[in-house]
Each structure stands twice: as structure tokens, then as C-alpha cells.
Enzyme design. Structure first.
Site, PDB file in Angstrom:
ATOM      1  N   ASP A 504       0.819  -1.011  -0.199  1.00 47.09           N
ATOM      2  CA  ASP A 504       0.302   0.288   0.021  1.00 47.09           C
ATOM      3  C   ASP A 504       0.377   1.098   0.377  1.00 47.09           C
ATOM      4  O   ASP A 504       0.551   2.288  -0.897  1.00 47.09           O
ATOM      5  CB  ASP A 504      -0.952  -0.367   1.113  1.00 47.09           C
ATOM      6  CG  ASP A 504      -2.069  -1.909   1.065  1.00 47.09           C
ATOM      7  OD1 ASP A 504      -1.782  -2.160   0.185  1.00 47.09           O
ATOM      8  OD2 ASP A 504      -2.406  -1.604   2.149  1.00 47.09           O
ATOM      9  N   GLU A 701       0.594 -10.105  11.555  1.00 49.02           N
ATOM     10  CA  GLU A 701       0.123  -9.718  10.411  1.00 49.02           C
ATOM     11  C   GLU A 701       1.562  -9.156  10.209  1.00 49.02           C
ATOM     12  O   GLU A 701       2.518  -9.369   8.543  1.00 49.02           O
ATOM     13  CB  GLU A 701       0.166  -8.578   9.814  1.00 49.02           C
ATOM     14  CG  GLU A 701      -0.518  -7.851   8.336  1.00 49.02           C
ATOM     15  CD  GLU A 701      -1.202  -7.333   8.634  1.00 49.02           C
ATOM     16  OE1 GLU A 701      -1.822  -6.549   7.769  1.00 49.02           O
ATOM     17  OE2 GLU A 701      -1.949  -6.616   9.839  1.00 49.02           O
TER      18      GLU A 701
END
Length: 731
Positions: A504, A701
Site C-alpha cells: 500500500d 501480520e
């Protein structure tokens, strides 16, 4: 905190889940025995009909049928009235609980619910003994489901609270199983929790009012009970059991099953070389995260939203247009709903991201495919079935028809599920083909070819869609390249983020029609190589030759368009203020893509500088894994800090895979260096993920680029579970 230990058998899936109820001060250990319908020694479509396919719930079980039996488990504490909080879940065959800390109250109310017709003998004061449901659906035929209390090793019997203030007024209902039967509409299952609790509160409210001024008040478990009634035509039932301390009960769904077993250690052996860790604890860790990955597999059914008219400014001048025969060309602009479709998929995180993600799924299938190849292929086929006639893959989020994500499903085809190299081992006449093992049906020659042919055309459409919609510009900016066609740019980026790439906030060139993205051309090279391999295996020789030409053109252009001699690295390409093409170089994961996807030959002169950058602690190397962005970069650790330094396990897996399968395995000038980097990096990644798991109870994550501590979503047993494959040296 919840952890799972999962052992897959030939006919059943055994999962143990330890759950701490922080909200209500009670605790339980849930052991799930999930029946699977089998009709052959290996996996079949029916074999995978049932599963824990509701990943957004603590415990979720349903069949892969759009409208069918869906069951669940909810619970709340009953040590006081403030503990009334509830959680969604789904069914298990055995539910067990034990107190975590005997110094605290451990009172719990469990509610097993199901959308099903039929209930045994009803009683306005509850039910003594087993509860039995019978029903049928067009797809499931007739079935029986029983809820039975059991003796428990934790104590002689399940115990309920039966003494206390005002107990004599509730004596007829104490220690019994309570129920409610409700009628809900076809699309109202999502309201089940609220409807069930409303029915309980409907009974409890008048009683609570009656004793409002009384001290002491009745025990909460006397008041917070289901009403023991059902309406005509009920299709949602809830069964409530109340316990004080340790408990156990069984939920039995009758179906056929086999008895063959399989030990997980045979699938994921721990290669302990170079690891300063206890192997038994590593095996437990590996089982736990594998279990969570499988527990996150879900079945979804619904519509998608497609918005053909949306485009950012730098995409509006795109040369891409729909083909003349494109049926969607004349449809109205703006968001619209598609026809309902099903999706069978793994999920990144059951608690944070309980839905399918296109770019995550290829990594999930690498792990799933090693355990059960057939299961991974059914998931892969479900995703491929979403590819429409234009080659677009739909999702349950708004889809803009020219916005892509990394085509990681090709990894599942090329590396794990199915591997055409593995399929090739099973040639006609090989005796191995006559002794199928569970989960290996599609590794037989004929079945493997048949499967690959079934996905080839939609996958080819998807490939052509990528090449058509993500094309980049070459001649417009005087760029020199051996191929005049192979350049690529992500559509759908914003000024600050390239969300379609999956990375991102990673630093990129300024948003412009003329920019080129190194990661995307690398993915396209990998996609092309995969398509060539499949085409060769199924006998599409002309296609295979065409793919080989495109693959060479892409690899040539990676060097011609993206290699920067001054910085000795691969870079994105942008357009400067003078409207000229220039390299935009940011040391990090993007720089590694041609190497990570093994597109460079083992004797490439660019491998030396790549290894230098990779192994430099001032840039990407850390004691915990490869950083996403150089520690010396001015943007390191700034802003959102999502892809600006943190360590991602799936990217480290790609690095390790490239080293293990190609650069350390093939003779070349960098072979010995590749072996050394592999051994050290594997040790760093495994030991840090394991250390953080033991410290926190989770895999995460991502991991901090400086300290190695787990960051962001947890538990994240999607692609982070790839550490199991790293432990087993399976790439």
C-alpha cells in the site's frame, strides 16, 4: 486469546481450541470432532462438503451449499448480570471447558443454535437428558443431530448452579437444557444472535423487574434462560446449557465416515538444522498455525459490486478500452450488482479479515496444498470460477474492471496446487497411480490433466485481461527496450498509495500515466511462465510457444527498462517534471522482485548487487527477517509504516524459496553465497516468529523492523503460517 491444534485424519478433522474469555471471566477448551462425508479413499467433492467454513466466528461449521444447515455456538458468563455479553460461533462435535484460574468464577451459559426443522419432546420448564433434532434439505437429505451431556475427565458430571437465594422458586428449571424455536426469513440468518438473545431477555426482563428491589437477587443463571417455547414453522433453534466450572457436551451430526489416519509430522517434518529451538515445541507450533489456517477456510455466497465508470485522473487517459464484442460495453456507468456467486476460500485472519483476499490466496494455497492437494485445488477452482468472460475476477468488494491485484493464484498452480512437475511424475502405467492417498486424487496423471484443462481457458482469459488492462507505455517516452510491448503499470493507485499492488504505502513514483512498476512486470513474467508450463503439460503446444516468447520479452524488458546501473538495483520508472522518463529507486521488496520470483538466471551479473543489498544490515537485513524498506531510507518507519520497514513473512518466504529452489540449488557464481544467506535467513525468520508466538500466543501480520516484535493484526494465520513450510524446507 485463542489457539488451535488441528490433526487431519482421512475421514475426520480433529481440532482443539483453547479460548480465554476475557470479557466474562470464564474459560473453556473446545475440542471439535468435525465429520467429513467420504465416498472414496482419496478426497472428493463430497469429502470437503462440511467444514469450519464460517471463519469470522470462533467456531463455524456449515456445508458448501448456498442455502442449507448452518449452526453455531454462543456463550456468556453468568457469575453476575454485567457478564451478559455474547459471541458468535458454530458447531463442534465435542465442546469442553475448564477454568483457567480457580480463584475467579467460571460460570458460563452456552447456546448451540441451528437453522433446522424438528425438535424432540418439549417441556415448558426445560429438557432433561439428550436433545435430538431431525431434518432434511434437498441437498443434505435426512439427517439427525443430537446434543448429549457427557462424563468428563475434568470432573464427574457437568454441574449447574442449583442453590442460592430464591432457588426454590426456580427449582423446576434448574440443571436442565433450555431451548427456543424461532422463524426467520431466508436472508435473515445474520440476525440469529440478536433474535435468540431477544427471546431470552423477553423472559428475563419481567423476572428481573420482580426482583429489582430484592437483596440478594437470584443467581443470574436462574434468570438468563431461554423460554422453552417454539413458534409454528420454526426454522431456527437454540439450545442452552448452563455450567458452573468444568463441562463437556457432544454435538453429533450423523454422516458416513472412514477410519484411515494420517500424521501431520509426515506432511510437515521439522528440519531442525541450524535452529536453536526445541523440536517438540516447534512441532506443536507448526500444528497450531496450520490448524488456524484451515480453520479460516470459509464458504461465501452473494453478489459483487462492479463499477465500470470509476477511474483516477492518471487512469482516465488510459488506452485500454473494452473489446468491440464486449457485452458489458453498453451497460450503464456506475456501481451495479452482479449475479450471486459462491466462493470457497481461506482467509488471512479469522478475527480481523474473515473473507477472501485475492492476493493473499495464492500464499494460503501453497500451505494448504502441501497438506491436502485436493482441497487446495477446489479452493483454486472456486476462485477461477469467478473469472468472467472478460477475464476479470470478481470479489465481494467493489470491483473496478481495470484494477488488478498480484496474480498469486498462479503460485498455487505453479508451486503447489497443482504442480505440473509433480503431476508429471505420475505417468501412465506407474503403480503409484493405483494407490491414491487422501488429498492426492488430482496428482494422478489423468485427473491432473483433466483439472488443468478445466482451469486453462478461464485462467488464459484472466492472463489476457492482465496484459490488456495493465499495459504500460514504452514508445511514448522514448524508452529503449528489446520488446515494444512488455511494460506494465498498476491501475487504480492514489497519489500516496498503490493499493492494487498489495504494498500500500511503499514509496513509488509520482502518480502518472507513464509510470512503470517493477513488481507488476515481474508478476507478469511469473504468470507467463506458469501459463507456459500448464500449456506444455496439457498439450497446447502453440500456446506454449507463444508464452515462451512473451516470457523472454518480459525478462529482457525487466533489464532494459528497470535496471539502474548507477544504483546497481532494479527500480520503478516514473516521469519527472520535464516529462521525461527516469528511474525511481527505493531499496526494499520492490527492488528484489525479479530475484524473488526467480526470473533471473543463476549467472546473472545483477545477483551480486542484489545479494549485497539483501545482506546489508544498513538496508534490508535484520536478525528477524528481510525488511520491506531499507533502514537507511528517509521514509523508513514513517507515516503509516505499513510497508516502510516492517518484516512480512510471505515476502521472506519468496526470498527463501528463490534461494532454496534456484540460486542455491543450481551451479553458478553465486551458489555458495545463496546457500549461506538461505541458512541464516531461515534461522532468523523461524526463530523470531516462534519467539513472538511463545511470548504473545499469536502469529502476527508483520514484525517490527527494529525489534522483531509482532505488529498489527493477530492472530494472522494467513500467509504468516508459511513459516510451517519454511520449517519443513517445502517450497
Amino acid at each position: 486469546m485463542d489457539t488451535f491444534e488441528h490433526v487431519r485424519l482421512a475421514n475426520v478433522s480433529v481440532t482443539c481450541a483453547s479460548v480465554h474469555y476475557q470479557e466474562c471471566g470464564c474459560s473453556g477448551c473446545f475440542c471439535l470432532l468435525l465429520p467429513a462425508v467420504r465416498s472414496s479413499p482419496g478426497n472428493t467433492t463430497d469429502d470437503l462438503l462440511w467444514g469450519v467454513y464460517r471463519p469470522g466466528l470462533y467456531l463455524g461449521l456449515r456445508p458448501r451449499l448456498p442455502q442449507s444447515l448452518v449452526t453455531g455456538l454462543m456463550w456468556f458468563g453468568t457469575q453476575n448480570y454485567q457478564s451478559l455479553d455474547y459471541h458468535g460461533g458454530s458447531w463442534a462435535v465435542r465442546v469442553k471447558g475448564k477454568p483457567i484460574n480457580l480463584a475467579y468464577p467460571s460460570r458460563i451459559s452456552t447456546m448451540f443454535y441451528m437453522a433446522i426443522e424438528g425438535l424432540g419432546d418439549e417441556d415448558e420448564n426445560g429438557i432433561d437428558g439428550p436433545v435430538e433434532f431431525t431434518g432434511n434439505t434437498p441437498d443434505l437429505d435426512e439427517f439427525t443431530l443430537r446434543i448429549i451431556g457427557r462424563y468428563t475427565l475434568l470432573g464427574p458430571y457437568n454441574k449447574a448452579v442449583t442453590k442460592g437465594p430464591h432457588a426454590e422458586e426456580f427449582v423446576d428449571r434448574l440443571g436442565k437444557t433450555h431451548f427456543v424455536g424461532l422463524r426467520i426469513g431466508t436472508n435473515e440468518l445474520w440476525t440469529a444472535k440478536d433474535r435468540i438473545f431477544q427471546s431470552m431477555l423477553g423472559r428475563a426482563s419481567p423476572l428481573a423487574e420482580k426482583y429489582r428491589q430484592t437483596e440478594p437477587a437470584p443467581d443470574p443463571s436462574f434468570i438468563l434462560q431461554l423460554p422453552d417455547e417454539s413458534v409454528t414453522g420454526s426454522n431456527l433453534y437454540a439450545v442452552q446449557k448452563l455450567f458452573d466450572g468444568a463441562f463437556q457436551f457432544d454435538v453429533i451430526f450423523e454422516s458416513g465416515s472412514a477410519t484411515q489416519t494420517l500424521d501431520s509430522k509426515d506432511i510437515f517434518p521439522i528440519h531442525g538444522s541450524g535452529l536453536a529451538l526445541d523440536l517438540e515445541r516447534l512441532e506443536t507450533f507448526s500444528k497450531a498455525i496450520t490448524s488456524n489456517l484451515f480453520g479460516g477456510i470459509g464458504y461465501f455466497y452473494g453478489t459483487s459490486i462492479v463499477d465500470k465508470g470509476f477511474a483516477y485522473e492518471w487512469d482516465q487517459e488510459d488506452e485500454y478500452s473494452y473489446d468491440e464484442d464486449d457485452e458489458q460495453r453498453d451497460l450503464p456507468q456506475g456501481p451495479r450488482l452482479t449475479e450471486p456467486k459462491a466462493l470457497f476460500t481461506a482467509t488471512p485472519s479469522r478475527s480481523f479479515f474473515p473473507r477472501g483476499f485475492y492476493w493473499d490466496e495464492g500464499f494460503h494455497l501453497l500451505h494448504i496444498g502441501e497438506w491436502d492437494n485436493d482441497l487446495s485445488l477446489q479452493i483454486l477452482k472456486s476462485w477461477i470460477d469467478l473469472i468472467d468472460e472478460n477475464g476479470t475476477t470478481l470479489s465481494f468488494q467493489t470491483q473496478v474492471p481495470n484494477v488488478a491485484n498480484p496474480p498469486t493464484l498462479t503460485m498455487a498452480s505453479a508451486m503447489g496446487a497443482p504442480s505440473y512437475a509433480e503431476l508429471g511424475m505420475d505417468y501412465p502405467g506407474n503403480d503409484w497411480a493405483n494407490t491414491p492417498q487422501p488429498g492426492t486424487e488430482y496428482l494422478t496423471f489423468e485427473n491432473g490433466v483433466s483439472f488443468l484443462r478445466s482451469i486453462y481457458q478461464p485462467l488464459r482469459r484472466h492472463y489476457d485481461w492482465f496484459r490488456r488492462t495493465q499495459r504500460g507505455q514504452i514508445k511514448q517516452y522514448g524508452r529503449r527496450a528489446r520488446s515494444r510491448t512488455e511494460a506494465y503499470r498498476w491501475r487504480g493507485r492514489t497519489e500516496t498509495h498503490v493499493l492494487p499492488s498489495g504494498m500500500d504505502d511503499y514509496p513509488r513514483p509520482t502518480a502518472h500515466t507513464g509510470e512503470l512498476h517493477l513488481d507488476l512486470i515481474s508478476w507478469m513474467g511469473f504468470f507467463t511462465r506458469t501459463m507456459r508450463g500448464i500449456a506444455e503439460f496439457i498439450g497446447e503446444t502453440e500456446d506454449a510457444a507463444s508464452f515462451a516468447e512473451i516470457e523472454k520479452a518480459i525478462i529482457d524488458n525487466i533489464d532494459d527498462l528497470h535496471w539502474n546501473e548507477e544504483h546497481q538495483m532494479y527500480c520503478d520508472v516514473g516521469i519527472n517534471q520535464d516529462d521525461e522518463s527516469e528511474h525511481v529507486c527505493h531499496k526494499g521488496y520492490i527492488s528484489l522482485f525479479p530475484f524473488m520470483l526467480a526470473l533471473l538466471p543463476p549467472d546473472s551479473p545483477h545477483l551480486g548487487p542484489i545479494f549485497d543489498m539483501l545482506r546489508d544490515p544498513d538496508h534490508l537485513w535484520s536478525p528477524y527477517g528481510i525488511r520491506s524498506l531499507s533502514a537507511s531510507h528517509p521514509a523508513f518507519g514513517t507515516g503509516e509504516n505499513y510497508w516502510k520497514g516492517p518484516i512480512w513473512i510471505q515476502m521472506n518466504y519468496l526470498v527463501l524459496r528463490a534461494l532454496y529452489t534456484t540460486y542455491a540449488a543450481v551451479d553458478g557464481p553465486y551458489q555458495e553465497r545463496a546457500k549461506a544467506i538461505y541458512a541464516e535467513l531461515r534461522k532468523n525468520v523461524v526463530e523470531n516468529v516462534f519467539k513472538e508466538y511463545e511470548r504473545t500466543g499469536y502469529v502476527w501480520e508483520q514484525y517490527d523492523a527494529i525489534t522483531g516484535e509482532g505488529r498489527r493484526s493477530h492472530p494472522f494465520t494467513g500467509w504468516t503460517s508459511l513459516v510451517t513450510l519454511i520449517l519443513a524446507d517445502k517450497y
